[in-house]
Every structure is written in structure tokens, then in C-alpha cells.
Design a protein around this motif. Structure first.
Motif, mmCIF file in Angstrom:
data_model
loop_
_atom_site.group_PDB
_atom_site.id
_atom_site.type_symbol
_atom_site.label_atom_id
_atom_site.label_comp_id
_atom_site.label_asym_id
_atom_site.label_seq_id
_atom_site.Cartn_x
_atom_site.Cartn_y
_atom_site.Cartn_z
ATOM 1 N N PHE A 1 -2.023 9.579 -0.444
ATOM 2 C CA PHE A 1 -1.039 8.535 -0.216
ATOM 3 C C PHE A 1 -1.721 7.180 -0.117
ATOM 4 O O PHE A 1 -2.932 7.072 0.113
ATOM 5 N N CYS A 2 -0.929 6.139 -0.287
ATOM 6 C CA CYS A 2 -1.446 4.775 -0.241
ATOM 7 C C CYS A 2 -1.749 4.393 1.208
ATOM 8 O O CYS A 2 -0.888 4.543 2.073
ATOM 9 N N PRO A 3 -2.972 3.892 1.480
ATOM 10 C CA PRO A 3 -3.307 3.492 2.853
ATOM 11 C C PRO A 3 -2.570 2.219 3.288
ATOM 12 O O PRO A 3 -2.487 1.942 4.479
ATOM 13 N N ASN A 4 -2.005 1.477 2.324
ATOM 14 C CA ASN A 4 -1.279 0.242 2.652
ATOM 15 C C ASN A 4 0.189 0.493 2.976
ATOM 16 O O ASN A 4 0.671 0.100 4.031
ATOM 17 N N CYS A 5 0.903 1.160 2.048
ATOM 18 C CA CYS A 5 2.355 1.318 2.223
ATOM 19 C C CYS A 5 2.757 2.724 2.663
ATOM 20 O O CYS A 5 3.893 2.943 3.053
ATOM 21 N N GLY A 6 1.853 3.704 2.566
ATOM 22 C CA GLY A 6 2.131 5.060 3.032
ATOM 23 C C GLY A 6 2.808 5.974 2.027
ATOM 24 O O GLY A 6 3.053 7.138 2.334
ATOM 25 N N SER A 7 3.108 5.499 0.824
ATOM 26 C CA SER A 7 3.776 6.338 -0.174
ATOM 27 C C SER A 7 2.872 7.479 -0.635
ATOM 28 O O SER A 7 1.728 7.245 -1.027
ATOM 29 N N THR A 8 3.385 8.715 -0.601
ATOM 30 C CA THR A 8 2.663 9.837 -1.199
ATOM 31 C C THR A 8 2.904 9.777 -2.696
ATOM 32 O O THR A 8 4.044 9.753 -3.151
ATOM 33 N N SER B 1 4.674 2.233 -3.417
ATOM 34 C CA SER B 1 5.608 1.112 -3.260
ATOM 35 C C SER B 1 4.953 -0.249 -3.447
ATOM 36 O O SER B 1 5.552 -1.160 -4.001
ATOM 37 N N CYS B 2 3.705 -0.409 -2.989
ATOM 38 C CA CYS B 2 3.050 -1.728 -3.073
ATOM 39 C C CYS B 2 2.201 -1.891 -4.325
ATOM 40 O O CYS B 2 1.737 -3.001 -4.610
ATOM 41 N N GLY B 3 1.971 -0.816 -5.086
ATOM 42 C CA GLY B 3 1.212 -0.899 -6.329
ATOM 43 C C GLY B 3 -0.289 -0.744 -6.181
ATOM 44 O O GLY B 3 -1.021 -0.836 -7.171
ATOM 45 N N ALA B 4 -0.794 -0.478 -4.984
ATOM 46 C CA ALA B 4 -2.234 -0.350 -4.776
ATOM 47 C C ALA B 4 -2.790 0.984 -5.283
ATOM 48 O O ALA B 4 -3.977 1.094 -5.564
ATOM 49 N N LEU B 5 -1.941 2.005 -5.414
ATOM 50 C CA LEU B 5 -2.344 3.325 -5.893
ATOM 51 C C LEU B 5 -1.494 3.661 -7.117
ATOM 52 O O LEU B 5 -0.264 3.733 -7.023
ATOM 53 N N THR B 6 -2.158 3.828 -8.264
ATOM 54 C CA THR B 6 -1.450 4.046 -9.525
ATOM 55 C C THR B 6 -2.063 5.208 -10.281
ATOM 56 O O THR B 6 -3.284 5.370 -10.295
ATOM 57 N N LEU B 7 -1.216 6.009 -10.918
ATOM 58 C CA LEU B 7 -1.662 7.078 -11.804
ATOM 59 C C LEU B 7 -1.152 6.780 -13.199
ATOM 60 O O LEU B 7 0.018 6.418 -13.364
ATOM 61 N N THR B 8 -2.014 6.906 -14.190
ATOM 62 C CA THR B 8 -1.602 6.798 -15.585
ATOM 63 C C THR B 8 -1.550 8.212 -16.134
ATOM 64 O O THR B 8 -2.527 8.968 -16.031
ATOM 65 N N SER C 1 -6.026 5.049 -10.219
ATOM 66 C CA SER C 1 -6.523 3.712 -9.888
ATOM 67 C C SER C 1 -6.143 3.403 -8.447
ATOM 68 O O SER C 1 -4.985 3.566 -8.057
ATOM 69 N N GLY C 2 -7.110 2.984 -7.659
ATOM 70 C CA GLY C 2 -6.876 2.715 -6.244
ATOM 71 C C GLY C 2 -7.566 3.773 -5.402
ATOM 72 O O GLY C 2 -8.050 4.779 -5.913
ATOM 73 N N VAL D 1 2.569 15.255 -9.170
ATOM 74 C CA VAL D 1 2.897 13.841 -9.039
ATOM 75 C C VAL D 1 4.331 13.733 -8.542
ATOM 76 O O VAL D 1 5.240 14.368 -9.079
ATOM 77 N N ALA D 2 4.534 12.923 -7.494
ATOM 78 C CA ALA D 2 5.880 12.722 -6.957
ATOM 79 C C ALA D 2 6.741 12.043 -8.023
ATOM 80 O O ALA D 2 6.425 10.946 -8.482
ATOM 81 N N VAL D 3 7.815 12.712 -8.441
ATOM 82 C CA VAL D 3 8.678 12.168 -9.497
ATOM 83 C C VAL D 3 9.270 10.827 -9.068
ATOM 84 O O VAL D 3 9.420 9.923 -9.886
ATOM 85 N N GLY D 4 9.543 10.655 -7.774
ATOM 86 C CA GLY D 4 10.045 9.365 -7.304
ATOM 87 C C GLY D 4 9.058 8.233 -7.531
ATOM 88 O O GLY D 4 9.459 7.078 -7.712
ATOM 89 N N ALA D 5 7.757 8.527 -7.556
ATOM 90 C CA ALA D 5 6.736 7.497 -7.800
ATOM 91 C C ALA D 5 6.756 7.025 -9.252
ATOM 92 O O ALA D 5 6.192 5.981 -9.573
ATOM 93 N N LEU D 6 7.414 7.786 -10.122
ATOM 94 C CA LEU D 6 7.550 7.380 -11.525
ATOM 95 C C LEU D 6 8.687 6.367 -11.701
ATOM 96 O O LEU D 6 8.694 5.615 -12.668
#
Length: 138
Positions: free
Chosen positions: A72-79, A7-14, A52-53, A93-98
């Protein structure tokens, strides 16, 4: 290329593009992980994913055996993604994260023994009462 992110963009997968292996999972662990009646994961070869992250990791016993490591992101908690000991060469990869409403639908629906009665997954989907073993017979 497509990106999955928290959610916050700190953890990204390409990722190299849409996956051909998209799975809806109704197990109780995925319900708890997502806070929804089921999780949807797109599976990619691990070597094709750039991360990345710096994620936090939570490890649990899997209903299908082995361990599942959720990241998951340590900032926003998104898996955002997970790895299963039984599929070491793949990343889920969580499809919702796409965040792409046109992303391909699931081709499998697993652990339907704990599927909420009101959930319907239609189309060309293989249905399994438990993991991806024997198909569900209706």
C-alpha cells in the motif's frame, strides 16, 4: 498498457492490459483490507508488471494457507497490489486502483461462506464457498 495507482499517485503499476483472471473475494481479510463487502483483484504474471514508487508492506496469514503480502501507499494508504506465497509467479492488483468502469468483470467469486447476503454477482461467474477448490452447490 494500463495503469493502476493509489489515490495520491505515489505508487503506480504499469500492466500489459486487462487480465483474464479477475476474482471477487468475500473473505473477511479482503473485507477488512478494502473496507468494502468484498475485494476484486486482477491477477498478472509478476514479470509483466512494472512497479513505480516505494510501498509499505503488510503480511498476514491467508485463509487458503501461506501468507499474503499487501502493498500500500505510505502516503495515502491505498492498497494497490498483493502477492500470495501460494501463487509466487502472480501479482494481484486491486481493480479499483485501475479506476476503469469498463474493466472486465470477475470470472470467479471465492470465499462466499462470508459473502454478505445482499451481494449478488451474476453472469458467467464460477462461485466457490471457500477458495478456488470445490464449486459451491446451490
Amino acid at each position: 498498457m494500463v495503469d493502476a495507482r493509489c489515490s495520491c499517485g505515489a505508487l503506480t503499476l504499469t500492466l500489459p492490459g486487462p487480465s483474464k483472471l479477475v476474482v471477487a473475494c468475500h473473505c473477511l481479510d479482503c473485507q477488512r483490507r478494502t473496507g468494502a463487502p468484498f475485494g476484486v483483484g486482477a491477477f498478472y504474471p509478476a514479470e509483466a508488471v512494472a512497479i513505480s514508487g516505494t510501498p509499505k508492506e503488510f503480511t498476514r496469514d491467508a485463509a487458503s494457507g501461506g501468507k499474503v503480502h499487501s502493498y500500500f501507499c505510505p502516503n495515502c494508504g491505498s492498497t494497490v497490489y498483493w502477492k500470495a506465497d501460494r501463487l509466487p509467479s502472480m501479482i494481484g492488483v486491486a481493480v479499483g486502483a485501475l479506476a476503469d468502469p469498463k474493466y472486465p468483470p470477475p470470472i470467479r467469486s471465492v470465499f462466499e461462506q462470508s459473502k454478505h447476503d445482499w451481494v449478488q454477482i451474476d453472469g458467467g461467474v464460477d462461485h466457490f464457498r471457500q477458495g478456488s477448490g470445490a464449486k459451491k452447490s446451490d
